[in-house]
Design a protein around this motif. Structure first.
Motif: not given
Length: 82
Positions: A59-77
């Motif tokens: 549950k915590e990992m999924e919340r982190f992944r969702q935040c990561w994507k919402l913040q655009g970190n997947d594109k940045r990294t």
């Protein structure tokens, strides 16, 4: 209720403790805060610290992944979902 009797939601996060102990954020803190997901990262880290098994922190990992994507970190990294 003693401080060690608090539920995980009532305990201060790792990020909160670190900010109380340090006047200046170190390089790690700066990197985590720059992602916009410091709270989610702290909750994930706290979960693993308590349970010692990542599989119990889905549950915590999924919340982190969702935040990561919402913040655009997947594109940045250049993070890619597998």
């Amino acid at each position: 209720m003693a401080s060690n009797d608090k539920t995980p939601e009532q305990r201060p996060s790792v990020a909160a403790i670190a900010s109380q102990q340090d006047d200046e954020p170190d390089e790690w803190d700066k990197r985590i805060f720059s992602t916009g997901c410091a709270d989610e990262n702290a909750k994930l880290t706290d979960c693993y610290y308590e349970k010692k098994d990542w599989r119990l922190c889905k549950k915590e990992m999924e919340r982190f992944r969702q935040c990561w994507k919402l913040q655009g970190n997947d594109k940045r990294t250049d993070t890619k979902d597998l």
